[in-house]
Design an enzyme around this catalytic site. Structure first.
Site, mmCIF file in Angstrom:
data_model
loop_
_atom_site.group_PDB
_atom_site.id
_atom_site.type_symbol
_atom_site.label_atom_id
_atom_site.label_comp_id
_atom_site.label_asym_id
_atom_site.label_seq_id
_atom_site.Cartn_x
_atom_site.Cartn_y
_atom_site.Cartn_z
ATOM 1 N N HIS A 182 -9.574 1.806 4.187
ATOM 2 C CA HIS A 182 -8.565 1.732 4.911
ATOM 3 C C HIS A 182 -8.667 2.928 5.958
ATOM 4 O O HIS A 182 -9.355 3.738 5.979
ATOM 5 C CB HIS A 182 -7.319 2.283 3.981
ATOM 6 C CG HIS A 182 -5.841 2.027 4.663
ATOM 7 N ND1 HIS A 182 -5.380 3.191 5.523
ATOM 8 C CD2 HIS A 182 -4.997 1.319 4.754
ATOM 9 C CE1 HIS A 182 -4.303 2.999 6.136
ATOM 10 N NE2 HIS A 182 -4.055 1.640 5.480
ATOM 11 N N GLY A 202 1.937 2.201 10.955
ATOM 12 C CA GLY A 202 3.084 3.399 10.881
ATOM 13 C C GLY A 202 3.490 3.979 12.301
ATOM 14 O O GLY A 202 4.343 4.901 12.336
ATOM 15 N N GLU A 231 -6.313 -4.541 10.348
ATOM 16 C CA GLU A 231 -5.170 -3.333 10.874
ATOM 17 C C GLU A 231 -5.582 -2.615 11.817
ATOM 18 O O GLU A 231 -6.285 -1.602 11.645
ATOM 19 C CB GLU A 231 -4.811 -2.524 9.573
ATOM 20 C CG GLU A 231 -4.459 -3.123 8.166
ATOM 21 C CD GLU A 231 -3.785 -2.182 7.386
ATOM 22 O OE1 GLU A 231 -2.643 -2.372 7.020
ATOM 23 O OE2 GLU A 231 -4.374 -1.077 6.954
ATOM 24 N N ASN A 259 0.704 -1.058 -0.087
ATOM 25 C CA ASN A 259 0.061 0.127 -0.126
ATOM 26 C C ASN A 259 0.993 1.319 0.086
ATOM 27 O O ASN A 259 1.509 1.584 0.989
ATOM 28 C CB ASN A 259 -0.705 0.147 1.192
ATOM 29 C CG ASN A 259 -1.668 1.263 1.277
ATOM 30 O OD1 ASN A 259 -1.756 2.271 0.439
ATOM 31 N ND2 ASN A 259 -2.461 1.335 2.613
ATOM 32 N N TRP A 260 0.887 1.965 -1.146
ATOM 33 C CA TRP A 260 1.888 2.922 -1.123
ATOM 34 C C TRP A 260 1.179 4.133 -0.600
ATOM 35 O O TRP A 260 2.064 5.359 -0.706
ATOM 36 C CB TRP A 260 2.242 3.055 -2.655
ATOM 37 C CG TRP A 260 3.108 2.290 -3.305
ATOM 38 C CD1 TRP A 260 3.738 1.246 -2.414
ATOM 39 C CD2 TRP A 260 3.634 1.866 -4.534
ATOM 40 N NE1 TRP A 260 4.600 0.426 -3.363
ATOM 41 C CE2 TRP A 260 4.436 0.800 -4.695
ATOM 42 C CE3 TRP A 260 3.033 2.765 -5.763
ATOM 43 C CZ2 TRP A 260 4.960 0.441 -5.830
ATOM 44 C CZ3 TRP A 260 3.761 2.065 -7.009
ATOM 45 C CH2 TRP A 260 4.680 0.971 -6.942
ATOM 46 N N LYS A 261 0.047 4.304 -0.480
ATOM 47 C CA LYS A 261 -0.543 5.499 -0.041
ATOM 48 C C LYS A 261 -0.371 6.789 -0.701
ATOM 49 O O LYS A 261 -0.273 6.514 -1.958
ATOM 50 C CB LYS A 261 -0.143 5.709 1.643
ATOM 51 C CG LYS A 261 -0.329 4.384 2.480
ATOM 52 C CD LYS A 261 0.008 4.793 3.680
ATOM 53 C CE LYS A 261 -0.022 3.306 4.495
ATOM 54 N NZ LYS A 261 -0.144 3.472 6.090
HETATM 55 P P1 PGA Z 1 2.358 0.405 7.838
HETATM 56 O O1 PGA Z 1 1.045 0.904 7.055
HETATM 57 O O2 PGA Z 1 3.005 -0.905 7.281
HETATM 58 O O3 PGA Z 1 3.237 1.638 7.439
HETATM 59 O O4 PGA Z 1 2.162 0.339 9.291
HETATM 60 C C1 PGA Z 1 0.088 -0.251 6.869
HETATM 61 C C2 PGA Z 1 -0.982 0.127 6.237
HETATM 62 O O5 PGA Z 1 -1.393 1.327 6.500
HETATM 63 O O6 PGA Z 1 -1.576 -0.652 5.568
#
Ligand code: PGA
Length: 249
Positions: free
Chosen positions: A92, A170, A164, A7-9
């Site tokens: 998400h 993060g 999640e 997931n590159w956001k």
């Molecule tokens: P992260 O993000 O691996 O940076 O914790 C995961 C996500 O939000 O899908």
């Protein structure tokens, strides 16, 4: 085959996105996992060209539930599918926070994705405060109850759930494999009760997954894969994740 979703956001220019795919698709390990890359919408066409004919699959970070109409800024499931996507991330936690996505909208998005032939990846997870006050199970329950409302067992089998925990995303503080396993079990039971899907639901873990900790979720926790943000951005780190998931052979 384990799912490894990147997931590159809101990261990467088109040039950076293409360079990432070029580095990753050359690996002989690619066919050993279900690799899904989730770029920004504007990078999807270039990434689609680059992954064509490789084992790397493509997904959108969101799709709207309507197929067409006066919905400024939205992208439909059919448009994502036409651009080369075969998956769509739904609700998400950052979309829940910054774009007001909610469970009811998630359910509509899931149905729209399914009817356009996309595999929805439905994100659920509890906030830190919810966890602190012992309400995690109820919060998760309403997420999957509403998200899966009205789905037949076959439709439910076509949805991937990503657990999640919001506090783990993060933060460098992942849920333990045992915690993830416990939640996954309750999601399986809850979705079975809701839809009649006895088995076959795929569940990913996401939240501070790294090449060092990834194996624990697959082997110990029995998850079907992982959804990775930060550690997916660098192609070399992503390849380290892939090696950790499938081994070197
Ligand atoms: P992260 O993000 O691996 O940076 O914790 C995961 C996500 O939000 O899908």
């Amino acid at each position: 085959m384990a799912v490894l979703a990147a997931n590159w956001k809101l990261h990467k220019s088109t040039e950076e996105a293409v360079a990432w795919v070029q580095a990753v698709k050359a690996s002989p390990l690619v066919p050993k996992a279900e690799i899904i890359v989730l770029p920004g919408f504007l990078q999807i066409p270039a990434v689609a060209r680059e992954v064509d004919g490789t084992g790397v699959r493509l997904g959108a970070q969101d799709v709207f539930w309507e197929a067409a109409g006066a919905y400024t800024g939205m992208v439909s499931a059919a448009q994502a599918q036409e651009a080369g996507c075969s998956y769509a991330l739904i609700a998400h936690s950052e979309r829940r926070r910054f774009a007001a996505d909610d469970d009811r909208g998630a359910g509509r998005r899931i149905r729209a994705a399914l009817s356009s032939g996309l595999t929805p990846i439905y994100c659920v997870g509890e906030e830190l405060e919810t966890r602190r006050t012992g309400r995690s199970r109820a919060a998760l329950r309403s997420q999957y109850d509403i998200g899966f409302a009205g789905l037949t067992p076959d439709e439910a089998r076509g949805v991937i759930v990503a657990y999640e925990p919001v506090w783990a995303i993060g933060s460098g503080q992942p849920a333990s494999p045992a915690e993830a396993a416990e939640v996954a079990q309750s999601i399986r039971e809850g979705v079975a009760g809701r839809t009649g899907l006895a088995n076959g639901l795929r569940i990913l873990y996401g939240g501070s997954v790294t090449p060092e900790n990834v194996k624990g979720y697959l082997a110990d926790a029995g998850m079907d894969g992982v959804l990775v943000g930060s550690a997916s951005l660098d192609a070399m780190e992503f390849l380290a994740l892939l090696r950790a998931v499938v081994g070197n052979g």
